[in-house]
Design a protein around this motif. Structure first.
Motif, PDB file in Angstrom:
ATOM      1  N   ASN A 235     -11.875   6.947  -1.826  1.00  0.00           N
ATOM      2  CA  ASN A 235     -11.572   6.880  -0.401  1.00  0.00           C
ATOM      3  C   ASN A 235     -10.707   5.666  -0.071  1.00  0.00           C
ATOM      4  N   PHE A 236     -11.025   4.513  -0.680  1.00  0.00           N
ATOM      5  CA  PHE A 236     -10.245   3.302  -0.431  1.00  0.00           C
ATOM      6  C   PHE A 236      -8.794   3.488  -0.878  1.00  0.00           C
ATOM      7  N   TYR A 237      -8.590   4.034  -2.066  1.00  0.00           N
ATOM      8  CA  TYR A 237      -7.233   4.221  -2.584  1.00  0.00           C
ATOM      9  C   TYR A 237      -6.446   5.175  -1.685  1.00  0.00           C
ATOM     10  N   GLN A 238      -7.088   6.271  -1.272  1.00  0.00           N
ATOM     11  CA  GLN A 238      -6.412   7.249  -0.409  1.00  0.00           C
ATOM     12  C   GLN A 238      -6.064   6.657   0.954  1.00  0.00           C
ATOM     13  N   ARG A 239      -6.964   5.863   1.495  1.00  0.00           N
ATOM     14  CA  ARG A 239      -6.778   5.330   2.842  1.00  0.00           C
ATOM     15  C   ARG A 239      -5.861   4.109   2.860  1.00  0.00           C
ATOM     16  N   ARG A 240      -5.980   3.264   1.854  1.00  0.00           N
ATOM     17  CA  ARG A 240      -5.235   1.989   1.862  1.00  0.00           C
ATOM     18  C   ARG A 240      -3.841   2.117   1.263  1.00  0.00           C
ATOM     19  N   LEU A 241      -3.608   3.126   0.418  1.00  0.00           N
ATOM     20  CA  LEU A 241      -2.352   3.213  -0.313  1.00  0.00           C
ATOM     21  C   LEU A 241      -1.647   4.547  -0.079  1.00  0.00           C
ATOM     22  N   PRO A 242      -1.315   4.851   1.172  1.00  0.00           N
ATOM     23  CA  PRO A 242      -0.621   6.120   1.437  1.00  0.00           C
ATOM     24  C   PRO A 242       0.736   6.146   0.756  1.00  0.00           C
ATOM     25  N   ARG A 243       1.155   7.343   0.347  1.00  0.00           N
ATOM     26  CA  ARG A 243       2.405   7.472  -0.394  1.00  0.00           C
ATOM     27  C   ARG A 243       3.621   7.197   0.482  1.00  0.00           C
ATOM     28  N   GLU A 244       3.536   7.576   1.748  1.00  0.00           N
ATOM     29  CA  GLU A 244       4.655   7.365   2.665  1.00  0.00           C
ATOM     30  C   GLU A 244       4.222   6.430   3.792  1.00  0.00           C
ATOM     31  N   ALA A 574     -13.410  -3.593  -6.950  1.00  0.00           N
ATOM     32  CA  ALA A 574     -12.364  -3.971  -7.890  1.00  0.00           C
ATOM     33  C   ALA A 574     -10.983  -3.573  -7.365  1.00  0.00           C
ATOM     34  N   LEU A 575     -10.879  -2.373  -6.784  1.00  0.00           N
ATOM     35  CA  LEU A 575      -9.608  -1.959  -6.192  1.00  0.00           C
ATOM     36  C   LEU A 575      -9.238  -2.849  -5.009  1.00  0.00           C
ATOM     37  N   ASP A 576     -10.232  -3.176  -4.206  1.00  0.00           N
ATOM     38  CA  ASP A 576      -9.996  -4.043  -3.054  1.00  0.00           C
ATOM     39  C   ASP A 576      -9.475  -5.402  -3.505  1.00  0.00           C
ATOM     40  N   LEU A 577     -10.073  -5.967  -4.556  1.00  0.00           N
ATOM     41  CA  LEU A 577      -9.614  -7.262  -5.057  1.00  0.00           C
ATOM     42  C   LEU A 577      -8.207  -7.170  -5.640  1.00  0.00           C
ATOM     43  N   ALA A 578      -7.881  -6.037  -6.264  1.00  0.00           N
ATOM     44  CA  ALA A 578      -6.528  -5.859  -6.797  1.00  0.00           C
ATOM     45  C   ALA A 578      -5.503  -5.883  -5.676  1.00  0.00           C
ATOM     46  N   VAL A 579      -5.810  -5.235  -4.564  1.00  0.00           N
ATOM     47  CA  VAL A 579      -4.906  -5.248  -3.406  1.00  0.00           C
ATOM     48  C   VAL A 579      -4.817  -6.651  -2.828  1.00  0.00           C
TER      49      VAL A 579
END
Length: 586
Positions: A235-244, A574-579
């Motif tokens: 959910n975090f990846y989908q919400r925080r990293l939109p393709r466009e 971990a994804l949050d810290l990477a961002v």
């Protein structure tokens, strides 16, 4: 020259099968191996076993480009192709016929290929282990030209060079030996050569299974993966990293999975057939086709890439397809030549651009002791074989650090209730290098507590332990199935915890491809939840599951409640810290 075993097997199977049965089968690539002169780099030959392929009207494509018909030969299900290395690149190969497309399989044009022994070329040694009689590998000292020196040694001892891992200066010889006494005598003589660093003896059967363990029903409502915040991470990846329109550009990452095959008839993998790259960025899987969906390779690959709500499993990277840059999951094992083949495949994959290697395998030395003082009785190797493997793995990690410092290897801790970090007992997890991550396994406890509570999960009883383990992850996963919507059987073991960590590291690299292995480990450990009791940095009754969390991993807070506890994977954090790390660099 010995008859090609693969060719003979294919022809015998095809001859016994009526033509109507061949045409009724789905189009599948079941085997691909380098054949002909494996030391020839300019024009390489590959032998494939393809089911469902008719006599005419078919086409093979490499990287989407049709191969010339004159470069291919077909007979009764076996295809032999020639590829000029100067005119092509490594990539997915698949077949098309009558509107059907086969599973894509990765064809590497790199130079590392080794030969597996046939059933007639193995015997039992004194430890009761299957060992190769006439195939060994020699690691040549760095000061020598490996190709030239291996040919000299072969001529001196009446042997033949049949395989090679050139980046590691390692060459495979077929010895003039018919029994173990003759082999061991030649091994001693070869080992005494000034130019030889080590001799690798292979101890494995042609189809030996790798680490796996099947167990109880999983916890309800997917609480196993909830213990690592799997869905929160998706959910975090989908919400925080939109393709466009997003402020962060993601990058495609290639993952190498050292496994045998994947069942493309399972709904989990049915939509990976043909040209997976067409239609925009998405997760792609390249692998040999398996007969059944419950195999080790299918389950491990499923943790990465299984379709959601399909045939049992749900892949983490597949869940990122809506916004992700496109991940490539290459399932490859080179040949059935045991650990040597695993390393050969790994070298080729790294040279083909793989950033994350998933090693859901490992071996113990004969006599290894578990935490209860009993001898480990599975996946064991003799002392002489372990010595050779240790040298080969050392050469691999030295090469990796020197030539490919940004690549990480994620290895399962093992399922023997033993110690993962003792180099006299277990490989490859005992190696200490920034580029090797070791993963233990846990399962859901019966405690009704919050997910971040240390008692939410407990160590899986079979999981190997100790300070060398970086983090634990959920060990139990549902396997793939033949029918859509069916509930798969449970597979448990550190083999299935490993791809959770490997998939997460790939996702973190897609956010910031400049992250170095030591930075990835730092983020993984800083984000980790805890599991188990506090041990004050000393193992108590052999229950220290991972390296204890340090104050430096908790903002140098000596009084932080996590300090001294073992680490449990938190995929979301971990994804949050990477961002956050990427934003600080900006």
């Amino acid at each position: 020259m010995k008859q090609n075993y693969l060719s003979g097997l294919v022809l015998a199977m095809a001859a016994a099968m009526p033509a109507s049965a061949l045409s009724a089968q789905p189009l599948r690539v079941e085997q691909l191996q380098r054949c002909g002169d494996r030391l020839q780099a300019e024009v390489q030959e590959f032998c494939l076993r393809v089911t469902g392929l008719g006599d005419s009207g078919w086409q093979a494509r490499l990287n989407g480009t049709p191969l010339k018909q004159q470069a291919m030969e077909y007979q009764d299900g076996q295809v032999r192709i020639q590829v000029k290395a100067a005119e092509a690149e490594s990539g997915p190969l698949w077949f098309e016929q009558d509107g059907q497309a086969s599973n894509p399989i990765w064809l590497s044009l790199n130079s590392s290929h080794v030969v597996a022994a046939t059933d007639q070329e193995v015997v039992k040694n004194m430890d009761g282990l299957t060992t190769y009689v006439d195939l060994i590998s020699v690691i040549i000292e760095e000061s020598h030209n490996g190709a030239k020196e291996s040919r000299r040694l072969a001529e001196k001892y009446g042997a033949q060079v049949v395989g090679a891992i050139p980046p590691l200066n390692t060459y495979q010889l077929r010895l003039p030996a018919t029994n173990l006494d003759e082999r061991d005598a030649l091994v001693l003589r070869l080992g005494s050569e000034v130019s030889v660093d080590a001799v690798v003896i292979e101890e494995s059967g042609a189809e030996e299974s790798v680490e796996s363990e099947t167990a109880r029903e999983p916890a309800a409502d997917d609480e196993e993966w909830a213990s690592n915040r799997f869905l929160d991470a998706v959910n975090f990846y989908q919400r925080r990293l939109p393709r466009e329109g997003g402020d962060i550009e993601t990058h495609p990452i290639r993952i190498g999975v050292i496994e045998r095959d994947v069942d493309f008839d399972s709904p989990d993998f049915a939509d990976y057939l043909g040209d997976c790259r067409s239609g925009g960025p998405r997760t792609c899987v390249y692998a040999r086709d398996a007969d059944q969906p419950d195999g080790h390779g299918t389950t491990v690959a499923g943790v990465f890439a299984a379709a959601w709500n399909g045939g049992g499993n749900s892949g983490f990277l597949r869940g990122l397809d809506k916004v992700g840059p496109g991940f490539e999951v290459i399932v490859e094992r080179n040949s059935d030549a045991g650990i040597t083949a695993n390393i050969a495949a790994s070298v080729n994959l790294v040279e083909d651009g793989v950033r994350v290697l998933n090693w859901s395998w490992g071996i113990h030395r004969v006599g290894a002791i578990d935490i209860n003082g009993k001898e480990v009785d599975s996946l064991v190797r003799s002392g002489i074989a372990m010595s050779g493997y240790e040298e080969l793995l050392e050469e691999f990690f030295l090469w990796l650090r020197r030539e490919h410092p940004g690549v990480v290897v994620v290895n399962s801790a093992g399922n023997a209730s033993s110690y993962s970090g003792r180099d006299e007992y277990r490989l490859p997890s005992s190696f200490v290098t920034d580029q090797l991550f070791v993963v233990g396994g846990h399962e859901r406890s019966d405690k009704d507590v919050a997910v971040d509570d240390p008692e939410y999960a407990i160590k899986r009883s079979a999981s190997n332990i100790d300070m060398r383990v970086d983090v634990t992850a959920a060990a139990c996963v549902l396997g793939s199935t033949k029918e859509k919507g069916q509930r798969g059987d449970v597979h448990c073991g550190t083999s299935y915890a490993t791809p959770l960590v490997a998939g997460l590291l790939a996702a973190m690299m897609s956010i910031d491809p400049e992250l170095e292995p030591e930075q990835l480990r730092m983020l993984l450990r800083r984000s980790a939840m805890t599991i188990g009791e506090e041990y004050d940095f000393e193992p108590v009754e052999a229950d220290d599951l991972t390296a204890p969390i340090l104050p430096s991993e908790r903002a140098n807070d000596l009084n932080h409640p996590d300090v001294g506890r073992s680490a449990r994977l938190d995929m979301y954090k971990a994804l949050d810290l990477a961002v956050q790390s990427l934003e600080r660099v900006r």
